[in-house]
Scaffold this active site. Structure first.
Site, PDB file in Angstrom:
ATOM      1  N   GLU A  14      19.394  67.676 -18.189  1.00  0.00           N
ATOM      2  CA  GLU A  14      18.382  67.163 -19.127  1.00  0.00           C
ATOM      3  C   GLU A  14      17.012  67.811 -18.855  1.00  0.00           C
ATOM      4  O   GLU A  14      15.972  67.193 -19.033  1.00  0.00           O
ATOM      5  CB  GLU A  14      18.339  65.634 -19.043  1.00  0.00           C
ATOM      6  CG  GLU A  14      17.811  64.874 -20.246  1.00  0.00           C
ATOM      7  CD  GLU A  14      18.367  65.301 -21.599  1.00  0.00           C
ATOM      8  OE1 GLU A  14      19.420  65.968 -21.668  1.00  0.00           O
ATOM      9  OE2 GLU A  14      17.717  64.986 -22.602  1.00  0.00           O
TER      10      GLU A  14
ATOM     11  N   GLY B 161      20.942  58.893  11.013  1.00  0.00           N
ATOM     12  CA  GLY B 161      21.346  59.822  12.070  1.00  0.00           C
ATOM     13  C   GLY B 161      22.726  60.405  11.780  1.00  0.00           C
ATOM     14  O   GLY B 161      23.051  60.707  10.630  1.00  0.00           O
TER      15      GLY B 161
ATOM     16  N   GLN C 290      18.866  61.173   7.192  1.00  0.00           N
ATOM     17  CA  GLN C 290      18.149  61.287   8.477  1.00  0.00           C
ATOM     18  C   GLN C 290      18.014  59.912   9.136  1.00  0.00           C
ATOM     19  O   GLN C 290      18.170  59.767  10.346  1.00  0.00           O
ATOM     20  CB  GLN C 290      16.756  61.894   8.196  1.00  0.00           C
ATOM     21  CG  GLN C 290      15.982  62.266   9.439  1.00  0.00           C
ATOM     22  CD  GLN C 290      16.557  63.514  10.120  1.00  0.00           C
ATOM     23  OE1 GLN C 290      17.402  64.201   9.564  1.00  0.00           O
ATOM     24  NE2 GLN C 290      16.118  63.761  11.339  1.00  0.00           N
TER      25      GLN C 290
END
Ligand SMILES: Cc1cc2nc3c(=O)[nH]c(=O)nc-3n(C[C@H](O)[C@H](O)[C@H](O)COP(=O)(O)OP(=O)(O)OC[C@H]3O[C@@H](n4cnc5c(N)ncnc54)[C@H](O)[C@@H]3O)c2cc1C
Length: 428
Positions: free
Chosen positions: A369, A345, A342
């Site tokens: 795991e 962009g 984010q």
């Protein structure tokens, strides 16, 4: 296990960074990721003591290793994850595969196998999971039948299939969990044993530089000396015994990869000009996409270090602490990587920038795991037991300690922590 001194540890970490800079530029990693290719030569070099000898960290000195402590190994795991989580997994699988011998092996078995792994730079795999036995290992179907000669057990014939095994297609040595007549047990299986066949390299969402393969075992004969600990039925206990420790390594993966993504976002925010200034000047950006992740990852780091130091101090088990560390570092690392996309962009959404790959890679840390849901169950079970054993005082005692701390150091958050602990105690 004793820890290395800080100078030796610093040298190991510096060599790793220098090696990655020289041999693993991002362009190469991106191409290998796209080609879904396991970099066999790189791993070979990393195992070579003349280059890095990274596999030696898990092996005690008396068997040819360097006796890394939990803290040392976590720091190396964090550094590996910052390079590439697939490569990190190729190293981790050897650590994990060596563990059943380290924990449950007889003196003779340790002498033989740990020395061999150290000297011959063997790549190891840990084969527990099956198609119907992932979180629920007790469902395991792989069978180990006795082979009796002259009235004595001479060996075992192992038959079954393993799923999603890291290093599965490339390892030299495998520790395999199978149901023996006396219960789940670990066996050492060598790659060239008759009836043993690794399957194709999986086409995965992430960690594409890590080889993952299913294994087929068709009547594979192993001599009785390859039953780890020479006692049947100890397999799940041996696996459990190291969870506090192995989950800490995956926690360090979440921390390393999460921080790598976050630093990419920080650097980008200092250069990208929008609305007349760099993104790093805009609180709507930094206080949403950067700051919360830095705080959560550093809290996870503190918990990893706290648990590692306790293990290095000689405490055993700490499965609940291992689960807390794994859960917080991997879930927070995953969120940090998501927000790093984010933060970049549209550029973050392309393969040209590493955050896209880190986001795909880091997701596995919430799955292998022990999944995050299994970590939640482990924490709940462990702390509920503490609550009962202490007759309801477990969290209240911690709250008292926080109150004491608050009375001597005011602005350290101890007051709020004390209130939260009292609330938790009341809820439980
Ligand atoms: C890339 C990769 C590498 C791996 N490497 C290895 C390896 O080297 N060696 C090895 O042995 N294994 C390995 N694994 C296997 C891995 O450890 C398992 O995939 C994992 O433990 C989950 O098991 P599963 O896939 O069968 O999922 P399941 O156990 O079927 O779980 C599916 C979902 O149900 C949830 N769930 C399951 N049980 C419960 C429960 N009781 N309560 C609440 N939720 C639950 C899980 O959290 C998960 O969200 C690897 C897997 C992958 C993908």
């Amino acid at each position: 296990m004793p820890s290395m001194d800080s100078i030796s540890r610093g040298l190991v970490l510096d060599s790793l960074k220098e090696y990655a800079k020289r041999r693993l530029p991002y362009d190469l990693i991106r191409d290998l990721d796209q080609a879904n290719e396991f970099p066999a030569e790189i791993l070979k070099e990393m195992y070579d003591p003349a280059v890095l000898g990274v596999h030696l960290l898990m092996i005690p000195e008396e068997y040819g290793g360097v006796s890394g402590g939990t803290y040392d190994i976590c720091r190396v795991c964090e550094a590996l994850a910052r390079i590439d989580l697939g490569i990190a997994t190729g190293v981790f699988a050897t650590f994990l595969g060596t563990d059943p011998v380290n924990v449950g092996g007889t003196q003779e078995q340790k002498n033989k196998w740990l020395n061999k792994i150290a000297k011959e730079n063997l790549m190891v795999a840990y084969a527990a999971t099956e198609a119907d036995a992932g979180s629920d290992l007790i469902n395991l179907r792989t069978r180990a039948e006795h082979v009796v000669k002259n009235g004595k057990i001479a060996g075992y014939r192992i038959t079954g299939n393993k799923q999603w095994i890291s290093n599965g297609g490339v390892a030299d040595l495998y520790t395999v969990l199978a149901m023996a007549p006396g219960g789940p047990s670990w066996f050492i299986v060598e790659r060239n044993m008759e009836g043993f066949a690794p399957n194709k390299h999986e086409d995965k969402h992430g960690i594409r530089l890590s080889n993952t393969a299913a294994l087929a075992l068709d009547n594979v004969y192993v001599p009785v000396e390859n039953l780890i600990g020479l006692e049947e039925g100890k397999g799940l206990l041996q696996a459990q015994a190291v969870f506090g420790y192995t989950r800490l390594m995956v926690a360090a993966f979440g921390l390393g990869a999460g921080w790598e993504a976050l630093e990419q976002a920080i650097r980008y925010s200092q250069q990208r000009i929008q609305a007349g200034g760099p993104l790093s000047d805009k609180q709507g950006y930094t206080h949403k996409l950067i700051v919360p992740h830095a705080a959560r990852l550093e809290a996870a780091r503190a918990y990893i270090e706290y648990t590692a130091n306790r293990l290095d101090g000689g405490e055993h088990g700490l499965q609940t602490e291992g689960a807390i560390a794994k859960y917080s570092a991997t879930e927070n690392g995953n969120k940090a990587a998501e927000d790093a996309i984010q933060a970049l962009g549209g550029y973050g959404y392309t393969r040209d920038f590493p955050v896209e790959k880190i986001k795909r890679d880091i997701k596995i840390t919430c799955i292998y795991e022990g999944t995050s849901e299994i970590m939640e169950m482990t924490m709940y079970r462990g702390r509920w037991q503490e609550h009962l054993k202490s007759r309801g005082r477990y969290y209240l005692d911690m709250a008292d300690e926080m109150d004491k701390l608050h009375s001597s150091v005011h602005d350290c958050g101890a007051y709020a922590a004390g209130l939260a602990l009292r609330a938790l105690g009341a809820v439980i």
